[in-house]
Design a protein around this motif. Sequence first.
Motif, PDB file in Angstrom:
ATOM      1  N   ILE A   5     -10.438  -4.356  -6.521  1.00 38.34           N
ATOM      2  CA  ILE A   5      -9.087  -4.582  -7.028  1.00 38.34           C
ATOM      3  C   ILE A   5      -8.191  -4.954  -5.859  1.00 38.34           C
ATOM      4  O   ILE A   5      -8.137  -4.243  -4.849  1.00 38.34           O
ATOM      5  CB  ILE A   5      -8.534  -3.320  -7.714  1.00 38.34           C
ATOM      6  CG1 ILE A   5      -9.412  -2.912  -8.904  1.00 38.34           C
ATOM      7  CG2 ILE A   5      -7.091  -3.549  -8.173  1.00 38.34           C
ATOM      8  CD1 ILE A   5      -9.035  -1.572  -9.503  1.00 38.34           C
TER       9      ILE A   5
ATOM     10  N   SER B 105      -5.109  -5.011  -3.572  1.00 42.81           N
ATOM     11  CA  SER B 105      -3.984  -4.108  -3.359  1.00 42.81           C
ATOM     12  C   SER B 105      -3.632  -4.130  -1.875  1.00 42.81           C
ATOM     13  O   SER B 105      -4.387  -4.654  -1.049  1.00 42.81           O
ATOM     14  CB  SER B 105      -4.327  -2.678  -3.783  1.00 42.81           C
ATOM     15  OG  SER B 105      -5.313  -2.129  -2.923  1.00 42.81           O
TER      16      SER B 105
ATOM     17  N   ASP C 198      -9.691  -8.626 -19.699  1.00 45.96           N
ATOM     18  CA  ASP C 198      -9.905  -8.174 -18.334  1.00 45.96           C
ATOM     19  C   ASP C 198     -10.912  -9.093 -17.645  1.00 45.96           C
ATOM     20  O   ASP C 198     -11.998  -9.357 -18.178  1.00 45.96           O
ATOM     21  CB  ASP C 198     -10.434  -6.739 -18.321  1.00 45.96           C
ATOM     22  CG  ASP C 198      -9.421  -5.748 -18.877  1.00 45.96           C
ATOM     23  OD1 ASP C 198      -8.218  -5.972 -18.677  1.00 45.96           O
ATOM     24  OD2 ASP C 198      -9.843  -4.758 -19.506  1.00 45.96           O
TER      25      ASP C 198
ATOM     26  N   TYR D  69     -10.971  -6.278   0.252  1.00 46.56           N
ATOM     27  CA  TYR D  69     -10.751  -7.372  -0.691  1.00 46.56           C
ATOM     28  C   TYR D  69     -11.089  -8.688  -0.001  1.00 46.56           C
ATOM     29  O   TYR D  69     -10.581  -8.967   1.094  1.00 46.56           O
ATOM     30  CB  TYR D  69      -9.306  -7.365  -1.188  1.00 46.56           C
ATOM     31  CG  TYR D  69      -9.024  -8.418  -2.229  1.00 46.56           C
ATOM     32  CD1 TYR D  69      -9.580  -8.338  -3.507  1.00 46.56           C
ATOM     33  CD2 TYR D  69      -8.216  -9.515  -1.945  1.00 46.56           C
ATOM     34  CE1 TYR D  69      -9.330  -9.310  -4.469  1.00 46.56           C
ATOM     35  CE2 TYR D  69      -7.961 -10.492  -2.891  1.00 46.56           C
ATOM     36  CZ  TYR D  69      -8.521 -10.381  -4.154  1.00 46.56           C
ATOM     37  OH  TYR D  69      -8.280 -11.361  -5.087  1.00 46.56           O
TER      38      TYR D  69
ATOM     39  N   THR E 199     -10.324  -8.422 -10.726  1.00 45.24           N
ATOM     40  CA  THR E 199     -11.062  -7.980  -9.550  1.00 45.24           C
ATOM     41  C   THR E 199     -11.869  -9.162  -9.021  1.00 45.24           C
ATOM     42  O   THR E 199     -12.180 -10.104  -9.757  1.00 45.24           O
ATOM     43  CB  THR E 199     -12.020  -6.825  -9.884  1.00 45.24           C
ATOM     44  OG1 THR E 199     -12.992  -7.281 -10.848  1.00 45.24           O
ATOM     45  CG2 THR E 199     -11.278  -5.633 -10.465  1.00 45.24           C
TER      46      THR E 199
ATOM     47  N   ALA F  18     -13.331  -9.681 -14.390  1.00 45.56           N
ATOM     48  CA  ALA F  18     -14.030  -9.189 -13.212  1.00 45.56           C
ATOM     49  C   ALA F  18     -14.777 -10.385 -12.638  1.00 45.56           C
ATOM     50  O   ALA F  18     -15.888 -10.709 -13.060  1.00 45.56           O
ATOM     51  CB  ALA F  18     -14.985  -8.061 -13.583  1.00 45.56           C
TER      52      ALA F  18
END
Length: 337
Positions: free
Chosen positions: A264, A266, A127, A275, A259, A129
Motif C-alpha cells: 500500500i 504511504s 479494489d 513501495y 496496491t 491489487a
Amino acid sequence: MKTALYASAAVIALAAFGTNAAFAQSRDTIQIAGSSTVLPFSSIVAEEFGAIFPEFNTPVVGSGGTGGGFSQFCQGVGDNTIDIANASRPMRDGEREACNNAGVNDIREIQFGFDGIVFASSANGGDFALTPAHVFKAIAAKVPVDGELVDNPYTSWDQIDPSLPAQPIVLAIPGSNHGTREVFQERVVTPGAEASDLPENLSAEEKSAVETTFRQDVVVEIAGDYTETLARLTADPNTVGVFGLSFYDQNRDILKVATVDGIIPSLETVAAGEYPVSRPLYFYVKGEHIGTVPGLVEFTEYFLSEAMSGNGGILEAAGLIPQPAEVTAEVLSAFQQ
C-alpha cells in the motif's frame, strides 16, 4: 488542503518568457515553473516565504510539467527568463546542454524530498491489487499471447487477471511533458513488459517499441496537472488514474488507491523503500540570477529548512516524504558553495 492547493494565490500561470542579454535588477519577484507534482509544495513555500520575509515579494509559481519548466529555465539568462525550475526527475544531459548553449551554466540542483506514484480510482469502485505486468498488459498496444505479439485484446481488468475487478480498462496517464511519465515508464511499464514473457527473438528496438507504444482506445494522456486527471475520473468512474501520492492523500475521500506488488503506498512505505514506485523531487536554481533577483538564496534555504521540508515540517503535512536530514545538509552545502 485538497485541490485548493492548486488554486492558491501564489499559483499564477506564467507568461512565455523571451531572452534579455542585458540583465539588470528590473524584476524583484522570483519566477518559478515546472513539475505539477512539485507545484503544491513550491506554492506552500512561496506563500510562507512571502509572509515570513516581508522584504521580498511572494514568488510566482506556475506549472507546465517538468519538461516545460526546463524548457523555460534553459531559454537563457535575463529578466524575462525564470529563476527556478521545479522537477520530478533529474535534468537530462540534453536539457543541460541546451541550458549551456543559452548561457545558463550555473545550474544548482536541489533535491528536497520524495513522492510516490500511485494508481487511484473512484472510491466507489472495485479494489485494485496491481503488478507492473498487469499495467503493461492493460496499456500496451501489443502484448504477448501464446508466444506471439498481438494487438491488445483486453477490454476489462479481469481478463488480464481474474483477481482484478470486472471493470472496463480506462487509464489516464501523465503526458510526455511530465517527469512522472518517465518514472511511470521506468518503474512500472518496462518491468511489467519484462515480466510478461515477451518473445525472445525481439531486437532491442522492437522491445523498446513494445514498451513505449500505448493503446489509443483506452489510454488518455494528460498534459495538464493532476486536477485534469481527477476530472477524468469524475467524468468516467471506470478510469484508473496515475497520481502523485501527495495529491492522492489530499483527495482520499473521493479516491481509492491500488496496491502495487502487494504494498500500500504511504509516507511510511515510500520512506522505508518498500513501495516500488517512488522518486526524489527537485528544483533547479539559476545561479546567474543570484544577487540580481532578490531572495533566491533565502527562498532556497527556507525551502530546505527543517520547519519546512524536514520531519514534522509543513510540507510533510501536505504529503511530502522528507529525506534524511544529512542529505538535506549536503544539498544545502553544495548550493551555498
